[in-house]
Design an enzyme around this catalytic site. Structure first.
Site, PDB file in Angstrom:
ATOM      1  N   HIS A  19     -51.452   8.867 -25.489  1.00 29.00           N
ATOM      2  CA  HIS A  19     -52.068   7.536 -25.470  1.00 29.00           C
ATOM      3  C   HIS A  19     -51.806   6.857 -24.125  1.00 29.00           C
ATOM      4  O   HIS A  19     -51.260   7.470 -23.202  1.00 29.00           O
ATOM      5  CB  HIS A  19     -51.608   6.688 -26.660  1.00 29.00           C
ATOM      6  CG  HIS A  19     -50.119   6.444 -26.747  1.00 29.00           C
ATOM      7  ND1 HIS A  19     -49.445   5.629 -25.877  1.00 29.00           N
ATOM      8  CD2 HIS A  19     -49.186   6.911 -27.612  1.00 29.00           C
ATOM      9  CE1 HIS A  19     -48.169   5.588 -26.212  1.00 29.00           C
ATOM     10  NE2 HIS A  19     -47.970   6.372 -27.257  1.00 29.00           N
ATOM     11  N   HIS A  22     -48.351   7.186 -22.317  1.00 29.62           N
ATOM     12  CA  HIS A  22     -48.117   8.440 -21.586  1.00 29.62           C
ATOM     13  C   HIS A  22     -48.916   8.446 -20.283  1.00 29.62           C
ATOM     14  O   HIS A  22     -48.442   8.910 -19.249  1.00 29.62           O
ATOM     15  CB  HIS A  22     -48.527   9.646 -22.430  1.00 29.62           C
ATOM     16  CG  HIS A  22     -47.891   9.685 -23.793  1.00 29.62           C
ATOM     17  ND1 HIS A  22     -48.575   9.396 -24.951  1.00 29.62           N
ATOM     18  CD2 HIS A  22     -46.624   9.933 -24.170  1.00 29.62           C
ATOM     19  CE1 HIS A  22     -47.760   9.487 -25.976  1.00 29.62           C
ATOM     20  NE2 HIS A  22     -46.563   9.805 -25.536  1.00 29.62           N
ATOM     21  N   CYS A 127     -30.400   9.814 -39.710  1.00 33.22           N
ATOM     22  CA  CYS A 127     -31.770   9.361 -39.986  1.00 33.22           C
ATOM     23  C   CYS A 127     -32.709  10.539 -39.746  1.00 33.22           C
ATOM     24  O   CYS A 127     -32.775  11.070 -38.632  1.00 33.22           O
ATOM     25  CB  CYS A 127     -32.158   8.186 -39.099  1.00 33.22           C
ATOM     26  SG  CYS A 127     -33.921   7.798 -39.271  1.00 33.22           S
ATOM     27  N   CYS A 130     -35.477   9.861 -37.067  1.00 29.13           N
ATOM     28  CA  CYS A 130     -35.046   9.930 -35.666  1.00 29.13           C
ATOM     29  C   CYS A 130     -34.471  11.295 -35.321  1.00 29.13           C
ATOM     30  O   CYS A 130     -34.227  11.579 -34.146  1.00 29.13           O
ATOM     31  CB  CYS A 130     -33.965   8.892 -35.379  1.00 29.13           C
ATOM     32  SG  CYS A 130     -34.510   7.208 -35.552  1.00 29.13           S
ATOM     33  N   CYS A 144     -31.501   2.209 -40.178  1.00 27.86           N
ATOM     34  CA  CYS A 144     -31.955   2.667 -38.864  1.00 27.86           C
ATOM     35  C   CYS A 144     -32.832   1.587 -38.230  1.00 27.86           C
ATOM     36  O   CYS A 144     -33.767   1.111 -38.865  1.00 27.86           O
ATOM     37  CB  CYS A 144     -32.760   3.960 -39.020  1.00 27.86           C
ATOM     38  SG  CYS A 144     -33.788   4.295 -37.576  1.00 27.86           S
ATOM     39  N   HIS A 147     -36.563   2.930 -38.069  1.00 30.27           N
ATOM     40  CA  HIS A 147     -37.301   3.291 -39.279  1.00 30.27           C
ATOM     41  C   HIS A 147     -37.048   2.333 -40.442  1.00 30.27           C
ATOM     42  O   HIS A 147     -37.724   2.406 -41.462  1.00 30.27           O
ATOM     43  CB  HIS A 147     -36.968   4.724 -39.682  1.00 30.27           C
ATOM     44  CG  HIS A 147     -37.518   5.717 -38.713  1.00 30.27           C
ATOM     45  ND1 HIS A 147     -36.795   6.149 -37.619  1.00 30.27           N
ATOM     46  CD2 HIS A 147     -38.731   6.311 -38.633  1.00 30.27           C
ATOM     47  CE1 HIS A 147     -37.538   6.995 -36.922  1.00 30.27           C
ATOM     48  NE2 HIS A 147     -38.718   7.092 -37.497  1.00 30.27           N
ATOM     49  N   LYS A 296     -44.670  -2.591 -29.379  1.00 30.75           N
ATOM     50  CA  LYS A 296     -44.828  -1.499 -28.421  1.00 30.75           C
ATOM     51  C   LYS A 296     -46.005  -0.639 -28.857  1.00 30.75           C
ATOM     52  O   LYS A 296     -46.160  -0.354 -30.036  1.00 30.75           O
ATOM     53  CB  LYS A 296     -43.552  -0.657 -28.441  1.00 30.75           C
ATOM     54  CG  LYS A 296     -43.639   0.591 -27.585  1.00 30.75           C
ATOM     55  CD  LYS A 296     -42.554   1.594 -27.933  1.00 30.75           C
ATOM     56  CE  LYS A 296     -42.783   2.881 -27.150  1.00 30.75           C
ATOM     57  NZ  LYS A 296     -42.135   4.054 -27.714  1.00 30.75           N
ATOM     58  N   LYS A 299     -47.289   5.882 -31.066  1.00 26.18           N
ATOM     59  CA  LYS A 299     -48.029   6.696 -32.031  1.00 26.18           C
ATOM     60  C   LYS A 299     -47.489   6.480 -33.444  1.00 26.18           C
ATOM     61  O   LYS A 299     -48.226   6.603 -34.411  1.00 26.18           O
ATOM     62  CB  LYS A 299     -47.970   8.161 -31.639  1.00 26.18           C
ATOM     63  CG  LYS A 299     -46.595   8.739 -31.660  1.00 26.18           C
ATOM     64  CD  LYS A 299     -46.587  10.091 -30.992  1.00 26.18           C
ATOM     65  CE  LYS A 299     -45.167  10.539 -30.746  1.00 26.18           C
ATOM     66  NZ  LYS A 299     -44.945  11.130 -29.450  1.00 26.18           N
TER      67      LYS A 299
HETATM   68  N1  LIG Z   1     -45.922   1.746 -25.098  1.00 22.45           N
HETATM   69  C1  LIG Z   1     -45.564   2.505 -24.065  1.00 22.45           C
HETATM   70  N2  LIG Z   1     -45.473   1.966 -22.842  1.00 22.45           N
HETATM   71  C2  LIG Z   1     -45.124   2.703 -21.774  1.00 22.45           C
HETATM   72  N3  LIG Z   1     -44.845   4.019 -21.849  1.00 22.45           N
HETATM   73  C3  LIG Z   1     -44.898   4.632 -23.046  1.00 22.45           C
HETATM   74  C4  LIG Z   1     -45.263   3.905 -24.209  1.00 22.45           C
HETATM   75  N4  LIG Z   1     -45.248   4.778 -25.249  1.00 22.45           N
HETATM   76  C5  LIG Z   1     -44.900   5.986 -24.748  1.00 22.45           C
HETATM   77  N5  LIG Z   1     -44.688   5.913 -23.424  1.00 22.45           N
HETATM   78  C6  LIG Z   1     -44.330   7.027 -22.546  1.00 22.45           C
HETATM   79  O1  LIG Z   1     -44.109   8.169 -23.360  1.00 22.45           O
HETATM   80  C7  LIG Z   1     -42.709   8.472 -23.425  1.00 22.45           C
HETATM   81  C8  LIG Z   1     -42.290   8.694 -24.847  1.00 22.45           C
HETATM   82  O2  LIG Z   1     -43.214   9.484 -25.464  1.00 22.45           O
HETATM   83  P1  LIG Z   1     -43.310   9.618 -27.029  1.00 22.45           P
HETATM   84  O3  LIG Z   1     -44.027  10.898 -27.237  1.00 22.45           O
HETATM   85  O4  LIG Z   1     -41.999   9.400 -27.680  1.00 22.45           O
HETATM   86  O5  LIG Z   1     -44.356   8.421 -27.367  1.00 22.45           O
HETATM   87  P2  LIG Z   1     -44.352   7.264 -28.445  1.00 22.45           P
HETATM   88  O6  LIG Z   1     -45.754   6.860 -28.729  1.00 22.45           O
HETATM   89  O7  LIG Z   1     -43.426   6.203 -27.970  1.00 22.45           O
HETATM   90  O8  LIG Z   1     -43.785   7.977 -29.732  1.00 22.45           O
HETATM   91  P3  LIG Z   1     -43.059   7.365 -31.010  1.00 22.45           P
HETATM   92  O9  LIG Z   1     -43.983   6.342 -31.562  1.00 22.45           O
HETATM   93  O10 LIG Z   1     -42.909   8.573 -31.882  1.00 22.45           O
HETATM   94  O11 LIG Z   1     -41.784   6.781 -30.518  1.00 22.45           O
HETATM   95  C9  LIG Z   1     -42.020   7.258 -22.849  1.00 22.45           C
HETATM   96  O12 LIG Z   1     -40.791   7.538 -22.236  1.00 22.45           O
HETATM   97  C10 LIG Z   1     -43.032   6.801 -21.842  1.00 22.45           C
HETATM   98  O13 LIG Z   1     -42.969   7.624 -20.715  1.00 22.45           O
HETATM   99 ZN   LIG Z   2     -34.652   6.376 -37.602  1.00 22.67          ZN
END
Ligand SMILES: Nc1ncnc2c1ncn2[C@@H]1O[C@H](COP(=O)(O)OP(=O)(O)OP(=O)(O)O)[C@@H](O)[C@H]1O
Ligand SMILES: [Zn+2]
Length: 645
Positions: A19, A22, A127, A130, A144, A147, A296, A299
């Site tokens: 998304h 990333h 957890c 996590c 947690c 969660h 935030k 996903k």
């Molecule tokens: N909202 C966000 N803003 C900026 N960077 C993000 C964001 N979400 C994810 N990232 C980037 O992706 C990395 C983490 O990826 P991850 O696959 O855990 O995504 P996630 O959507 O945060 O997943 P989850 O919802 O499972 O925590 C972060 O360190 C950052 O580089």
């Molecule tokens: Zn958790």
């Protein structure tokens, strides 16, 4: 200058599609990499995917696939996305690559032999969401924090990495290297974390509970759990331990991550490196979150924005520009399509796009589209007389750009370029080429004015290249330069007068069509200037009314975040003879470290008021445009306390 640069993104976990979050991290690394190439450095850029663990086992099961088939599929979504976003990575690593797995085994065995990995029974609160144990103090109301479920107590024998042994070393290292983790707020966070005793890190899972992982080299009943598997990608990708690339690039490594993985990157990873006898990285650059509303973008929450959808509607360069310009690196930023549209219309269509087409059109009108001759005396004379000194402005912009980009302050780097663009726009208004064109006597001046503007555009086109490579190339081509030549090099940009007189220019293009806010999704074809909605002018006041307001110039001395307040900063400002505390709601647009030294305009006689328990004596003037807040300032430095009348 070291001449070499190695940059990494986190390896993304392949339990869901990529998304905007990333995309942001990866574009950031791409921009940094292109910037270092501009400095004639040899660069290496790594990204990739993290492919083991039980979340992936579960996600695969849900889709009725084997873990292998599942990670192949999701990993490809990432590797296919990057070229679409103009990402210039040299390598895409997957933690399922055999070469990577071999390095993980080697390092684990070495640490085990050295006694830094030991076996122990452990009971703790776990957890499952996590995939980790929690200490009591980390739980919120026993749950947690992510969660909001109560962890289960489980007892397990596992392997542990002796991190505690290296705690003092790490504190010392961070203290001795102020830029090791940046921006500063994250360095402070890491140090705060290290004030508590560091617990040893659990690095394994019994195979009975998790199969999808790299088996430990010294115990086949266990697999590696997360960090050794994931973090070692940064060295295995370079062919550690004996690879030529490792020898060459590792001493120049910089990591980029978001703040969610500050702890593993700022604490575990340096300790792992130290224990393994690998030199520690140079910089960890940490950014904040893109939020949607109050949350935030993630996903797990499901509020994600598809990068490709935005790119397809608004264009790749506009999308990249927005991400780099709107987020203050290190702080959180709110994502909205309206903010994106505002940026495109004001910064790209208005400021840059109009400037480019105006200058090219005038060059065609007055000189048949050929770069005019100029002479330094006339240029100097112009600078002295009235029009401002574009050559000096350009030199300043390049210096500020370089310093900001070196420090990952992309928003500041771009602001410096837009300052130059704004000066060029003003320069046209003041120099009024259309007046000079009216009589023969103005010919020399007209040539000098137009040459400076064209030369300024050459410099702008180079400075935007790391963020907007396609636009940069298009501008270069229209300026009659060969975009395949290294015109984007900073050293070339610094040489004023590089654009050869006599060069044939192309017809002015429309670089960025304005977006019609009402129709939104479609870039508009014609129309150049009308601005987005601004509030109506308030009822008239008299001079007496106005005289009641005491406006003063003040210099910011110090700035810090107000704890628990999302938008507020606490400022100490020098009012000339007195220092005041002012609370201001600008933290969404400014990092505290951006402010010291900045001159601001203060309503000096506003009745003091308490905000978040702090007495605020005065108010800062700022332009509030949707979610962005731009602090009002003075055009040249003045003595603090000077009244505005
Ligand atoms: N909202 C966000 N803003 C900026 N960077 C993000 C964001 N979400 C994810 N990232 C980037 O992706 C990395 C983490 O990826 P991850 O696959 O855990 O995504 P996630 O959507 O945060 O997943 P989850 O919802 O499972 O925590 C972060 O360190 C950052 O580089
Ligand atoms: Zn958790």
């Amino acid at each position: 200058m070291s001449g070499l640069f190695y940059i990494t993104t986190p390896i993304y976990y392949v339990n869901a599609r990529p998304h905007l979050g990333h995309a942001y991290t990866t574009i950031t690394a791409d921009v940094a990499c292109r910037f270092h190439a501009m400095k004639s450095e040899e660069t290496y850029f790594l990204t990739g995917t993290d492919e083991h663990g039980d979340k992936i086992e579960r996600a695969a099961r849900k889709e009725e696939m084997t873990p292998r088939a599942y990670v192949d599929k999701i990993s490809r979504l990432f590797s296919d996305l990057w070229p679409e976003l103009g990402i210039s990575n040299d390598q895409f690593i997957r933690t399922t690559d055999p070469a990577h797995q071999k390095v993980v085994l080697q390092v684990l065995q070495r640490l085990y032999d050295a006694g830094d990995i030991y076996f122990s029974e452990y009971e703790g609160k776990y957890c499952f969401g996590c995939e980790r144990f929690y200490a009591d103090r980390e739980l919120v109301d026993g749950k947690c924090p992510d969660h909001e479920t109560e962890p289960e107590v489980i007892r397990e024998s596992n392997y542990f990495f002796r991190m505690s042994k290296y705690q003092d070393w790490l504190i010392d290292h961070i203290e001795k290297n102020p830029d090791f983790i940046r921006p500063e707020r994250y360095r402070n966070e890491a140090l705060a974390f290290l004030r508590e005793p560091l617990e040893d890190l659990c690095i394994s899972r019994p195979k009975s509970r998790l199969q999808w992982g790299i088996p430990l080299p010294f115990d086949d009943n266990y697999v590696t759990y997360v960090w050794f598997d994931a973090l070692l990608n940064y060295v295995s990708a370079l062919g550690y331990p004996d690879g030529e690339r490792f020898r060459k690039f590792w001493p120049h490594v910089q990591h980029v991550t978001a703040k969610d993985i500050l702890k593993p990157h700022g604490i575990y990873w340096p300790i792992m490196l130290k224990a393994a006898g690998i030199p520690v990285y140079n910089h960890l650059n940490v950014h904040g979150y893109w939020n949607v509303g109050e949350s935030k973008m993630s996903k797990s929450i499901g509020n994600v924005v598809e990068p490709l959808a935005l790119k397809d509607v608004y264009g790749l360069d506009a999308f990249r520009f927005f991400l780099m310009r709107d987020m203050v690196f290190g702080l959180d930023s709110d994502f909205s399509e309206d903010a994106l549209i505002r940026r495109i219309n004001s910064d790209l269509a208005n400021d840059l796009g109009n400037l480019f087409s105006r200058v090219l059109s005038m060059s065609h009108k007055y000189f048949g589209g050929v770069v005019p001759e100029t002479d330094p005396d006339t240029e100097a004379e112009l600078a002295r007389l009235k029009t401002g000194d574009l050559r000096a402005n350009a030199a300043t912009a390049i210096d500020e750009f370089e310093t900001a980009m070196d420090g990952f302050a992309f928003h500041k780097g771009l602001a410096a370029v837009w300052e130059l663009i704004s000066r060029m726009n003003k320069y046209i208004d003041v120099a009024a080429p259309w007046e000079l064109a009216k009589n023969k006597a103005g010919k020399k001046e007209l040539e000098a004015v137009m040459y400076q503007l064209l030369e300024g555009l050459r410099i702008v086109s180079g400075l935007i290249a790391p963020v907007m490579p396609d636009t940069a190339r298009s501008m270069q081509k229209h300026l009659g330069l060969d975009p395949d030549q290294p015109f984007f090099r900073l050293s070339t940009l610094r040489q004023w007068g590089t654009l050869p007189p006599g060069t044939q220019l192309l017809r002015a293009p429309r670089l960025f069509p304005r977006i019609d806010v009402k129709k939104k999704n479609a870039p508009e074809e014609a129309a150049v200037t009308p601005e987005p909605d601004v509030p109506a002018i308030r009822p008239q006041i008299t001079m007496e009314d106005l005289a009641k307001v005491d406006l003063r110039v003040a210099t910011v001395v110090r700035a810090e975040a107000v704890p628990k307040a999302r938008k507020l900063l606490k400022l100490e400002v020098d009012m000339g003879g007195e220092t005041r505390t002012i609370i201001s709601g600008i933290s969404g647009s400014y990092a505290p470290e951006d402010l010291p030294g900045m001159q601001v305009i203060v309503v000096a006689n506003l009745k003091p008021a308490k905000l978040m328990g702090i007495l605020s004596s005065g108010m800062l003037l700022a332009a509030v445009d949707g979610k962005s807040v731009i602090v009002g300032t003075v055009e040249k430095p003045v003595r603090p306390g000077t009244p505005l009348t």
